[in-house]
Write a protein that holds these residues in place. Structure first.
Motif, PDB file in Angstrom:
ATOM      1  N   ASP A   1       0.827  -1.206   0.000  1.00  0.00           N
ATOM      2  CA  ASP A   1       0.000   0.000   0.000  1.00  0.00           C
ATOM      3  C   ASP A   1       0.863   1.259   0.000  1.00  0.00           C
ATOM      4  O   ASP A   1       0.552   2.232  -0.709  1.00  0.00           O
ATOM      5  CB  ASP A   1      -0.919   0.011   1.225  1.00  0.00           C
ATOM      6  CG  ASP A   1      -2.045  -1.005   1.129  1.00  0.00           C
ATOM      7  OD1 ASP A   1      -2.392  -1.394  -0.006  1.00  0.00           O
ATOM      8  OD2 ASP A   1      -2.580  -1.401   2.185  1.00  0.00           O
ATOM      9  N   GLN A   2       1.940   1.254   0.775  1.00  0.00           N
ATOM     10  CA  GLN A   2       2.822   2.422   0.803  1.00  0.00           C
ATOM     11  C   GLN A   2       3.474   2.658  -0.558  1.00  0.00           C
ATOM     12  O   GLN A   2       3.604   3.799  -1.009  1.00  0.00           O
ATOM     13  CB  GLN A   2       3.908   2.223   1.862  1.00  0.00           C
ATOM     14  CG  GLN A   2       3.405   2.233   3.294  1.00  0.00           C
ATOM     15  CD  GLN A   2       4.550   2.053   4.288  1.00  0.00           C
ATOM     16  OE1 GLN A   2       5.506   2.844   4.323  1.00  0.00           O
ATOM     17  NE2 GLN A   2       4.482   0.999   5.073  1.00  0.00           N
ATOM     18  N   MET A   3       3.899   1.576  -1.202  1.00  0.00           N
ATOM     19  CA  MET A   3       4.528   1.700  -2.520  1.00  0.00           C
ATOM     20  C   MET A   3       3.559   2.263  -3.545  1.00  0.00           C
ATOM     21  O   MET A   3       3.905   3.179  -4.321  1.00  0.00           O
ATOM     22  CB  MET A   3       5.018   0.326  -2.988  1.00  0.00           C
ATOM     23  CG  MET A   3       6.102  -0.302  -2.161  1.00  0.00           C
ATOM     24  SD  MET A   3       6.472  -1.949  -2.843  1.00  0.00           S
ATOM     25  CE  MET A   3       7.701  -2.521  -1.666  1.00  0.00           C
ATOM     26  N   ILE A   4       2.357   1.707  -3.575  1.00  0.00           N
ATOM     27  CA  ILE A   4       1.361   2.157  -4.541  1.00  0.00           C
ATOM     28  C   ILE A   4       1.027   3.625  -4.320  1.00  0.00           C
ATOM     29  O   ILE A   4       0.962   4.415  -5.268  1.00  0.00           O
ATOM     30  CB  ILE A   4       0.097   1.280  -4.445  1.00  0.00           C
ATOM     31  CG1 ILE A   4       0.404  -0.150  -4.909  1.00  0.00           C
ATOM     32  CG2 ILE A   4      -1.047   1.867  -5.266  1.00  0.00           C
ATOM     33  CD1 ILE A   4      -0.690  -1.150  -4.599  1.00  0.00           C
ATOM     34  N   ALA A   5       0.828   4.011  -3.060  1.00  0.00           N
ATOM     35  CA  ALA A   5       0.482   5.401  -2.749  1.00  0.00           C
ATOM     36  C   ALA A   5       1.606   6.347  -3.140  1.00  0.00           C
ATOM     37  O   ALA A   5       1.356   7.431  -3.691  1.00  0.00           O
ATOM     38  CB  ALA A   5       0.162   5.530  -1.263  1.00  0.00           C
ATOM     39  N   ALA A   6       2.856   5.959  -2.886  1.00  0.00           N
ATOM     40  CA  ALA A   6       3.992   6.828  -3.207  1.00  0.00           C
ATOM     41  C   ALA A   6       4.118   7.039  -4.707  1.00  0.00           C
ATOM     42  O   ALA A   6       4.366   8.160  -5.178  1.00  0.00           O
ATOM     43  CB  ALA A   6       5.277   6.231  -2.640  1.00  0.00           C
ATOM     44  N   CYS A   7       3.947   5.970  -5.484  1.00  0.00           N
ATOM     45  CA  CYS A   7       4.064   6.102  -6.944  1.00  0.00           C
ATOM     46  C   CYS A   7       2.900   6.900  -7.518  1.00  0.00           C
ATOM     47  O   CYS A   7       3.093   7.711  -8.438  1.00  0.00           O
ATOM     48  CB  CYS A   7       4.162   4.718  -7.585  1.00  0.00           C
ATOM     49  SG  CYS A   7       5.733   3.876  -7.246  1.00  0.00           S
ATOM     50  N   GLU A   8       1.702   6.697  -6.979  1.00  0.00           N
ATOM     51  CA  GLU A   8       0.566   7.492  -7.445  1.00  0.00           C
ATOM     52  C   GLU A   8       0.774   8.966  -7.137  1.00  0.00           C
ATOM     53  O   GLU A   8       0.497   9.837  -7.968  1.00  0.00           O
ATOM     54  CB  GLU A   8      -0.715   6.977  -6.800  1.00  0.00           C
ATOM     55  CG  GLU A   8      -1.187   5.638  -7.350  1.00  0.00           C
ATOM     56  CD  GLU A   8      -2.454   5.144  -6.694  1.00  0.00           C
ATOM     57  OE1 GLU A   8      -2.867   5.729  -5.658  1.00  0.00           O
ATOM     58  OE2 GLU A   8      -3.044   4.159  -7.194  1.00  0.00           O
ATOM     59  N   ALA A   9       1.270   9.273  -5.931  1.00  0.00           N
ATOM     60  CA  ALA A   9       1.498  10.666  -5.548  1.00  0.00           C
ATOM     61  C   ALA A   9       2.559  11.321  -6.421  1.00  0.00           C
ATOM     62  O   ALA A   9       2.482  12.516  -6.716  1.00  0.00           O
ATOM     63  CB  ALA A   9       1.907  10.740  -4.077  1.00  0.00           C
ATOM     64  N   ALA A  10       3.556  10.528  -6.849  1.00  0.00           N
ATOM     65  CA  ALA A  10       4.640  11.070  -7.672  1.00  0.00           C
ATOM     66  C   ALA A  10       4.294  11.097  -9.153  1.00  0.00           C
ATOM     67  O   ALA A  10       5.057  11.645  -9.955  1.00  0.00           O
ATOM     68  CB  ALA A  10       5.907  10.244  -7.454  1.00  0.00           C
ATOM     69  N   GLY A  11       3.169  10.477  -9.534  1.00  0.00           N
ATOM     70  CA  GLY A  11       2.784  10.443 -10.937  1.00  0.00           C
ATOM     71  C   GLY A  11       3.645   9.532 -11.784  1.00  0.00           C
ATOM     72  O   GLY A  11       3.842   9.778 -12.980  1.00  0.00           O
ATOM     73  N   VAL A  12       4.169   8.464 -11.163  1.00  0.00           N
ATOM     74  CA  VAL A  12       4.990   7.505 -11.899  1.00  0.00           C
ATOM     75  C   VAL A  12       4.309   6.138 -11.862  1.00  0.00           C
ATOM     76  O   VAL A  12       3.485   5.860 -10.991  1.00  0.00           O
ATOM     77  CB  VAL A  12       6.414   7.397 -11.312  1.00  0.00           C
ATOM     78  CG1 VAL A  12       7.118   8.742 -11.407  1.00  0.00           C
ATOM     79  CG2 VAL A  12       6.390   6.905  -9.864  1.00  0.00           C
TER      80      VAL A  12
END
Length: 369
Positions: free
Chosen positions: A147-158
């Motif tokens: 969940d942390q990985m998915i959220a971080a990539c979504e927030a960064a737009g990658v």
């Protein structure tokens, strides 16, 4: 209402399907290449055996991405990679300095090839640097980390993709096609195993903090993936599991040595799977009313073998799974499309693995949502 029985898949039709499938994969890549584009740059995080033996050589064969940097704890090794692969030594990073990748416009994708216990660190670093990320399997050591990985990539737009190489092998694509076309004709009885006898020297795969678990995390995930491909990526509804008594408890003192597990689907489909660090296996079989598939070896890097409806299929030796995997991700980025192996898939698989461990620990059937 009785279903229509399909005819067996012949050698000729399989070859035609393989060629069509390969062409289909290439259509998007060819369309993308109609105008000149530079290859996307990849940085490998971790230079262990998989990077050295598989990903590095694959990146010499890829058409839409190439190696442009590495992250390693061994500076001398990093400089050797720079010389061998033709990128500047300034693109060799240490784990403590990989945040500087953000300032390197030649790197578009970072690929985490470290043990699972370090994937969260790598993926977050890639996201913060504004780079797309490939994460080797298994995605993490817990659903919460996923969940942390998915959220971080979504927030960064990658985009976040997974290193599931077998999705691109034509044999496994045939299994996916049966699912997509609803061609099985009914519930599927599946079995599969992947294991080998591990040595006696310490390695990270028996360190729970680094590996997250034992051979289920390392090899059993392939068996789970095969069943999910056969079921059109449909989540099972329940799991049961058990661990036989350990034969080498002094070595497997933190993780399981062997684990046997059953996945159940609502339509009656089942998988009987196993993974082991002491027993060799490398096979998958799916038997349904209309088709029967057997692969052995099923999970190796090359020289896979397949029977469809009891008919041996032509060997496809030399198919570079990792090159196809990385090129497909690069093509999706260049075409502005989503990866077919998103972080949500890795999270789902971690849910299943977690449930298997719980079922083994408690001796109870665990339901999934």
């Amino acid at each position: 209402m009785p279903h229509e029985i399909s005819t067996p898949v012949s050698r000729r039709s399989f070859i035609q399907h393989t060629m069509i499938g390969a062409a289909g994969m290439g259509l998007g890549l060819t369309a993308m290449g109609q105008r000149e584009r530079r290859k996307l740059g990849v940085a490998l995080i971790g230079l262990g055996g998989y990077s050295t033996g598989q990903l590095g050589p694959a990146l010499r064969e890829t058409k839409f991405c190439e190696l442009r940097g590495v992250v390693t704890g061994d500076a001398a090794k990093g400089r050797r990679w720079a010389r061998d692969y033709g990128f500047p030594e300034s693109s060799v990073y240490h784990y403590d300095t990989m945040a500087a990748i953000a300032d390197n416009p030649e790197i578009d994708i970072v690929y985490s090839v470290t043990p699972p216990g370090l994937h969260l660190r790598d993926v977050l670093a890639g996201a913060v640097a504004g780079k797309h990320v490939i994460c080797e399997k298994p995605m993490a050591v817990s659903v919460e980390e996923c969940d942390q990985m998915i959220a971080a990539c979504e927030a960064a737009g990658v985009q976040l993709s997974l290193g599931y190489r077998l999705h691109f092998h034509p044999y496994h694509q045939q299994v996916k096609t049966f699912a997509a076309e609803q061609a099985w004709g009914g519930p599927i009885k599946m079995s599969g195993g992947f294991g080998y006898r591990m040595g006696s020297a310490w390695e990270w795969r028996v360190d729970k903090a680094l590996a997250g678990g034992g051979q289920l995390m390392n090899t059993g995930i392939y068996v789970i993936q095969s069943a999910l491909m056969a079921k059109g990526e449909m989540m099972p509804v329940a799991v049961t599991a058990h661990e036989p008594p350990k034969t080498r408890p002094e070595y497997f003192n933190e993780v399981e040595e062997t684990i046997n597990f059953t996945l159940e689907w609502a339509d009656g489909s089942r998988l009987e799977g196993t993974s082991s660090g002491v027993q060799g296996s490398n096979d998958f079989e799916a038997v349904a009313p209309d088709h029967r598939v057997r692969m052995a070896p099923a999970y190796s890097y090359d020289r896979l073998r397949m029977e469809l409806d009891r008919e041996p299929q032509p060997p496809l030796d030399g198919f570079f799974q990792q090159a196809a995997q990385m090129d497909a991700f690069a093509a999706s980025l260049l075409n502005g499309q989503q990866t077919i192996l998103p972080g949500a898939m890795g999270r789902r698989d971690m849910q299943i693995i977690t449930a298997i461990y719980e079922a083994s620990r408690t001796g109870k059937r665990v339901t999934l949502t």
